[in-house]
Design an enzyme around this catalytic site. Structure first.
Site, PDB file in Angstrom:
ATOM      1  N   GLN A  99       2.196 -23.334   2.024  1.00 48.86           N
ATOM      2  CA  GLN A  99       2.245 -22.727   3.021  1.00 48.86           C
ATOM      3  C   GLN A  99       1.505 -22.151   4.205  1.00 48.86           C
ATOM      4  O   GLN A  99       0.598 -21.508   3.080  1.00 48.86           O
ATOM      5  CB  GLN A  99       3.615 -21.869   3.185  1.00 48.86           C
ATOM      6  CG  GLN A  99       3.012 -20.671   2.293  1.00 48.86           C
ATOM      7  CD  GLN A  99       4.531 -19.629   1.482  1.00 48.86           C
ATOM      8  OE1 GLN A  99       5.654 -20.113   2.004  1.00 48.86           O
ATOM      9  NE2 GLN A  99       4.010 -18.922   0.949  1.00 48.86           N
ATOM     10  N   SER A 149      -0.138   4.047   1.397  1.00 47.73           N
ATOM     11  CA  SER A 149       0.469   4.784   2.372  1.00 47.73           C
ATOM     12  C   SER A 149       1.106   4.197   3.730  1.00 47.73           C
ATOM     13  O   SER A 149       1.602   4.669   4.126  1.00 47.73           O
ATOM     14  CB  SER A 149      -1.175   4.516   2.956  1.00 47.73           C
ATOM     15  OG  SER A 149      -1.848   5.575   2.337  1.00 47.73           O
ATOM     16  N   LEU A 150       1.877   2.886   3.217  1.00 50.78           N
ATOM     17  CA  LEU A 150       2.070   2.433   4.267  1.00 50.78           C
ATOM     18  C   LEU A 150       3.612   2.506   3.689  1.00 50.78           C
ATOM     19  O   LEU A 150       4.872   2.729   5.246  1.00 50.78           O
ATOM     20  CB  LEU A 150       1.932   0.306   4.496  1.00 50.78           C
ATOM     21  CG  LEU A 150       0.747   0.352   5.369  1.00 50.78           C
ATOM     22  CD1 LEU A 150       0.772  -1.415   4.947  1.00 50.78           C
ATOM     23  CD2 LEU A 150       0.769   0.831   6.401  1.00 50.78           C
ATOM     24  N   ALA A 151       3.721   2.703   2.779  1.00 55.86           N
ATOM     25  CA  ALA A 151       5.248   1.955   1.925  1.00 55.86           C
ATOM     26  C   ALA A 151       5.611   4.187   2.034  1.00 55.86           C
ATOM     27  O   ALA A 151       6.986   4.320   2.612  1.00 55.86           O
ATOM     28  CB  ALA A 151       4.947   2.474   0.227  1.00 55.86           C
ATOM     29  N   LEU A 207       5.095 -12.303   3.633  1.00 51.49           N
ATOM     30  CA  LEU A 207       5.420 -11.681   2.676  1.00 51.49           C
ATOM     31  C   LEU A 207       7.188 -11.216   3.909  1.00 51.49           C
ATOM     32  O   LEU A 207       7.163 -11.629   4.530  1.00 51.49           O
ATOM     33  CB  LEU A 207       4.350 -10.411   3.846  1.00 51.49           C
ATOM     34  CG  LEU A 207       2.787 -10.202   3.102  1.00 51.49           C
ATOM     35  CD1 LEU A 207       1.872  -9.931   4.474  1.00 51.49           C
ATOM     36  CD2 LEU A 207       2.782  -9.895   2.213  1.00 51.49           C
ATOM     37  N   GLU A 208       7.488 -10.061   3.052  1.00 45.11           N
ATOM     38  CA  GLU A 208       9.149  -9.700   3.355  1.00 45.11           C
ATOM     39  C   GLU A 208       9.479  -8.282   3.443  1.00 45.11           C
ATOM     40  O   GLU A 208       9.384  -7.521   2.886  1.00 45.11           O
ATOM     41  CB  GLU A 208       9.561 -10.168   2.819  1.00 45.11           C
ATOM     42  CG  GLU A 208      10.343 -11.753   1.829  1.00 45.11           C
ATOM     43  CD  GLU A 208       9.535 -11.050   0.266  1.00 45.11           C
ATOM     44  OE1 GLU A 208       8.892 -10.666   0.315  1.00 45.11           O
ATOM     45  OE2 GLU A 208       9.357 -12.852  -0.163  1.00 45.11           O
ATOM     46  N   ARG A 224       0.236  -0.983   0.543  1.00 39.84           N
ATOM     47  CA  ARG A 224      -0.134   0.078   0.395  1.00 39.84           C
ATOM     48  C   ARG A 224       0.425   1.337   0.259  1.00 39.84           C
ATOM     49  O   ARG A 224       1.979   1.726   0.561  1.00 39.84           O
ATOM     50  CB  ARG A 224      -0.935   0.089   0.872  1.00 39.84           C
ATOM     51  CG  ARG A 224      -2.045  -0.716   0.843  1.00 39.84           C
ATOM     52  CD  ARG A 224      -2.625  -1.285   2.827  1.00 39.84           C
ATOM     53  NE  ARG A 224      -3.248   0.849   2.561  1.00 39.84           N
ATOM     54  CZ  ARG A 224      -3.919   1.064   3.874  1.00 39.84           C
ATOM     55  NH1 ARG A 224      -3.790   0.536   4.586  1.00 39.84           N
ATOM     56  NH2 ARG A 224      -4.442   2.080   3.678  1.00 39.84           N
TER      57      ARG A 224
END
EC number: 3.5.4.13
Length: 197
Positions: free
Chosen positions: A182, A112-114, A137-138, A110
């Site tokens: 996984q 907004s998170l970046a 997620l990394e 996102r």
């Protein structure tokens, strides 16, 4: 051809793309479906190994990975995971995703998170045709402050692209596929790679 919101919704209704739990209609917009953060994480333990020789003998690579990766951390309801500046962590999506052999998925973080310094995927954003399972997620915090991440928060978006033909080697049919089915924050399995190729 990338699927639009209407087509994503139809593919979900028809069972061609499976997302569990099924996203609400308002999670689908434009060309994406929102995905949320799961409750399983792994972190790198500081100073447990001087380095990891990624091209070394498989046993040595695996031993080094075992030393640097934490056990899986499972958060209780309402708890937060804190990602500190300069830290890399693995996490999973709340949703499990299953794709047919003629559709590839793309994961985007996102904006907004970046803008706070959070990278949701360091490099691996392709979801292969034939994939089934939670997406790892990394996370990397490139910002200046710790970030509190809570399970079920909106973390990214998936888009889907129809291939020109079904893949001859979809992920679920590959013998060398390392992450089939996984359901947790699975650590790197690079030691399973065939180094001779």
């Amino acid at each position: 051809m990338r699927l639009c919101d209407r087509d994503i919704y139809q593919h979900l209704q028809d069972g061609k793309i499976k997302i569990d739990p099924t996203p609400d209609y308002d999670q689908i917009s434009g060309v994406t479906v929102d995905i949320r953060l799961g409750n399983k994480f792994r972190v790198f333990e500081d100073h447990q190994a001087p380095f990891i020789d990624l091209s070394g003998p498989k046993a040595q690579v695996q031993e080094a990975l075992d030393h640097v990766m934490s056990d899986e951390i499972e958060l209780e309801e309402g708890k937060a995971f804190f990602l500190h500046p300069g830290e890399l962590a693995l996490a999973i999506t709340h949703e499990s995703v299953t794709l047919p052999d003629n559709i590839v998925g793309w994961l985007d973080g996102r904006s907004s998170l970046a803008r706070l310094g959070l990278m949701v995927h360091v490099t691996a954003h392709r979801i292969d045709p034939g994939w089934s399972g939670n997406i790892v997620l990394e996370f990397y915090n490139s910002g200046k402050l710790p970030l509190a991440l809570r399970p079920k928060m909106k973390i990214g978006a998936l888009s889907f692209e129809v291939l020109s033909a079904p893949a001859e080697k979809p992920y679920n049919a590959r013998v060398d596929a390392k992450y089939k089915g996984q359901a947790g924050a699975v650590a790197s399995r690079i030691s399973s790679d065939d180094q001779s190729k």
